[in-house]
Design a protein around this motif. Structure first.
Motif, PDB file in Angstrom:
ATOM      1  N   VAL A   1      34.396  58.005 -20.124  1.00 41.85           N
ATOM      2  CA  VAL A   1      33.846  56.573 -19.902  1.00 41.85           C
ATOM      3  C   VAL A   1      34.902  55.361 -21.029  1.00 41.85           C
ATOM      4  CG1 VAL A   1      32.948  55.042 -19.264  1.00 41.85           C
ATOM      5  CG2 VAL A   1      31.827  56.818 -18.102  1.00 41.85           C
ATOM      6  N   HIS A   2      33.986  55.510 -22.118  1.00 41.78           N
ATOM      7  CA  HIS A   2      34.908  54.870 -23.696  1.00 41.78           C
ATOM      8  C   HIS A   2      36.496  55.089 -23.783  1.00 41.78           C
ATOM      9  CE1 HIS A   2      31.459  53.687 -25.593  1.00 41.78           C
ATOM     10  NE2 HIS A   2      30.833  55.517 -25.222  1.00 41.78           N
ATOM     11  N   ASP A   3      36.866  56.057 -22.502  1.00 38.94           N
ATOM     12  CA  ASP A   3      38.284  55.882 -23.178  1.00 38.94           C
ATOM     13  C   ASP A   3      39.076  55.308 -21.895  1.00 38.94           C
ATOM     14  OD1 ASP A   3      38.932  57.551 -24.942  1.00 38.94           O
ATOM     15  OD2 ASP A   3      38.971  59.657 -23.836  1.00 38.94           O
ATOM     16  N   ILE A   4      38.039  55.367 -20.374  1.00 35.79           N
ATOM     17  CA  ILE A   4      38.922  54.127 -20.066  1.00 35.79           C
ATOM     18  C   ILE A   4      38.117  53.167 -19.551  1.00 35.79           C
ATOM     19  CG2 ILE A   4      38.145  53.822 -17.352  1.00 35.79           C
ATOM     20  CD1 ILE A   4      36.978  57.367 -17.076  1.00 35.79           C
ATOM     21  N   VAL A   5      37.615  52.946 -20.551  1.00 33.24           N
ATOM     22  CA  VAL A   5      37.060  50.797 -20.807  1.00 33.24           C
ATOM     23  C   VAL A   5      37.798  50.665 -21.486  1.00 33.24           C
ATOM     24  CG1 VAL A   5      35.255  49.772 -22.255  1.00 33.24           C
ATOM     25  CG2 VAL A   5      34.391  51.108 -20.389  1.00 33.24           C
ATOM     26  N   ARG A   6      38.802  51.718 -22.560  1.00 34.38           N
ATOM     27  CA  ARG A   6      39.610  51.105 -23.568  1.00 34.38           C
ATOM     28  C   ARG A   6      41.096  50.993 -23.025  1.00 34.38           C
ATOM     29  NH1 ARG A   6      37.298  54.039 -28.246  1.00 34.38           N
ATOM     30  NH2 ARG A   6      37.822  56.363 -27.219  1.00 34.38           N
ATOM     31  N   ALA A   7      41.255  51.387 -22.269  1.00 35.33           N
ATOM     32  CA  ALA A   7      42.248  51.427 -20.678  1.00 35.33           C
ATOM     33  C   ALA A   7      42.718  50.405 -20.513  1.00 35.33           C
ATOM     34  CB  ALA A   7      42.495  53.359 -20.319  1.00 35.33           C
ATOM     35  N   GLU A   8      41.379  49.946 -20.208  1.00 28.11           N
ATOM     36  CA  GLU A   8      41.089  48.828 -19.059  1.00 28.11           C
ATOM     37  C   GLU A   8      41.447  47.472 -19.701  1.00 28.11           C
ATOM     38  OE1 GLU A   8      37.477  49.532 -16.522  1.00 28.11           O
ATOM     39  OE2 GLU A   8      38.065  50.308 -15.506  1.00 28.11           O
ATOM     40  N   LYS A   9      40.896  47.433 -21.083  1.00 29.90           N
ATOM     41  CA  LYS A   9      41.298  46.733 -21.852  1.00 29.90           C
ATOM     42  C   LYS A   9      42.430  45.990 -22.598  1.00 29.90           C
ATOM     43  CE  LYS A   9      36.222  46.068 -23.435  1.00 29.90           C
ATOM     44  NZ  LYS A   9      35.079  46.350 -24.451  1.00 29.90           N
ATOM     45  N   ALA A  10      42.913  47.349 -22.572  1.00 34.56           N
ATOM     46  CA  ALA A  10      44.601  47.517 -23.104  1.00 34.56           C
ATOM     47  C   ALA A  10      45.287  47.042 -21.933  1.00 34.56           C
ATOM     48  CB  ALA A  10      44.966  48.931 -23.811  1.00 34.56           C
ATOM     49  N   LEU A  11      44.978  47.815 -20.538  1.00 32.00           N
ATOM     50  CA  LEU A  11      45.742  46.990 -19.591  1.00 32.00           C
ATOM     51  C   LEU A  11      45.997  45.835 -19.469  1.00 32.00           C
ATOM     52  CD1 LEU A  11      45.248  49.924 -17.160  1.00 32.00           C
ATOM     53  CD2 LEU A  11      47.819  49.268 -18.531  1.00 32.00           C
TER      54      LEU A  11
ATOM     55  N   LEU B   1      48.192  44.034 -21.484  1.00 30.17           N
ATOM     56  CA  LEU B   1      49.921  44.070 -21.432  1.00 30.17           C
ATOM     57  C   LEU B   1      49.904  42.876 -19.716  1.00 30.17           C
ATOM     58  CD1 LEU B   1      50.030  48.120 -21.254  1.00 30.17           C
ATOM     59  CD2 LEU B   1      51.243  46.102 -22.901  1.00 30.17           C
ATOM     60  N   ARG B   2      48.096  42.826 -19.578  1.00 34.11           N
ATOM     61  CA  ARG B   2      48.805  41.831 -17.751  1.00 34.11           C
ATOM     62  C   ARG B   2      48.821  41.035 -18.152  1.00 34.11           C
ATOM     63  NH1 ARG B   2      45.081  46.023 -14.982  1.00 34.11           N
ATOM     64  NH2 ARG B   2      46.615  47.459 -13.831  1.00 34.11           N
ATOM     65  N   ALA B   3      48.246  40.305 -19.388  1.00 36.35           N
ATOM     66  CA  ALA B   3      48.083  38.892 -19.937  1.00 36.35           C
ATOM     67  C   ALA B   3      49.235  38.232 -20.954  1.00 36.35           C
ATOM     68  CB  ALA B   3      46.893  38.732 -20.988  1.00 36.35           C
ATOM     69  N   ALA B   4      50.014  39.452 -21.083  1.00 32.43           N
ATOM     70  CA  ALA B   4      51.071  38.595 -21.802  1.00 32.43           C
ATOM     71  C   ALA B   4      52.420  38.837 -20.701  1.00 32.43           C
ATOM     72  CB  ALA B   4      51.307  40.011 -22.952  1.00 32.43           C
ATOM     73  N   ALA B   5      52.190  39.551 -19.791  1.00 30.78           N
ATOM     74  CA  ALA B   5      53.385  39.762 -19.373  1.00 30.78           C
ATOM     75  C   ALA B   5      53.391  38.635 -18.411  1.00 30.78           C
ATOM     76  CB  ALA B   5      53.368  40.676 -18.444  1.00 30.78           C
TER      77      ALA B   5
END
Length: 146
Positions: free
Chosen positions: A129-139, A142-146
């Motif tokens: 669950v923690h990994d999924i949350v971290r991945a969502e934050k990272a995405l 990335l989306r905000a930067a694009a």
């Protein structure tokens, strides 16, 4: 690579399952762990059980406390494991081996291993669950930067 989940609902279900696992882990700690471990890890285990009972499973530090307790139980179980040697000198035994060893647990180590199984499952699920949350934050970043 195939992902272990396919929808947001499955991720939510995985997170929700952590609460049921936390209740089982709390019971395991209270029933099978506290009276069998040394005083210092016992205090840490009590604190972890209280945290799990409150439902504070996603708070910072919970994974570390779980990992520490898993390490303590692992060491205790290893200490309570012994090999029982079996002998077979019968004429029917045509193998080259006349003896073999079978691992056994002391009753205390057996109790600890019951609790350890639930703690490991909770740890693995919480980590996912923690990994999924971290991945969502990272995405999101990335989306905000694009």
């Amino acid at each position: 690579m195939e992902m272990p989940f396919t929808s947001a609902d499955e991720i939510t279900e995985m997170a929700a399952s952590c609460f049921a696992l936390a209740r089982a882990a709390t019971t395991g700690i209270e029933q099978d762990v506290l009276d069998l471990i040394a005083p210092e890890p016992k205090q840490d285990a009590k604190a972890l059980a209280e945290r799990l009972r409150r439902g504070a499973i996603f708070e910072k530090g919970t994974l570390a406390k779980l990992r520490d307790l898993i390490g303590v139980l692992d060491a205790e179980i290893l200490e309570g494991t012994y090999v029982e040697t079996r002998y077979d000198h019968s004429p029917e035994n045509v193998s080259d081996y006349k003896t073999w060893g079978q691992e056994r647990l002391t009753p205390e180590a057996d109790r600890l291993s019951n609790a350890l199984a639930v703690l490991i499952e909770l740890y693995a699920t919480l980590t996912a669950v923690h990994d999924i949350v971290r991945a969502e934050k990272a995405l999101e970043g990335l989306r905000a930067a694009a």
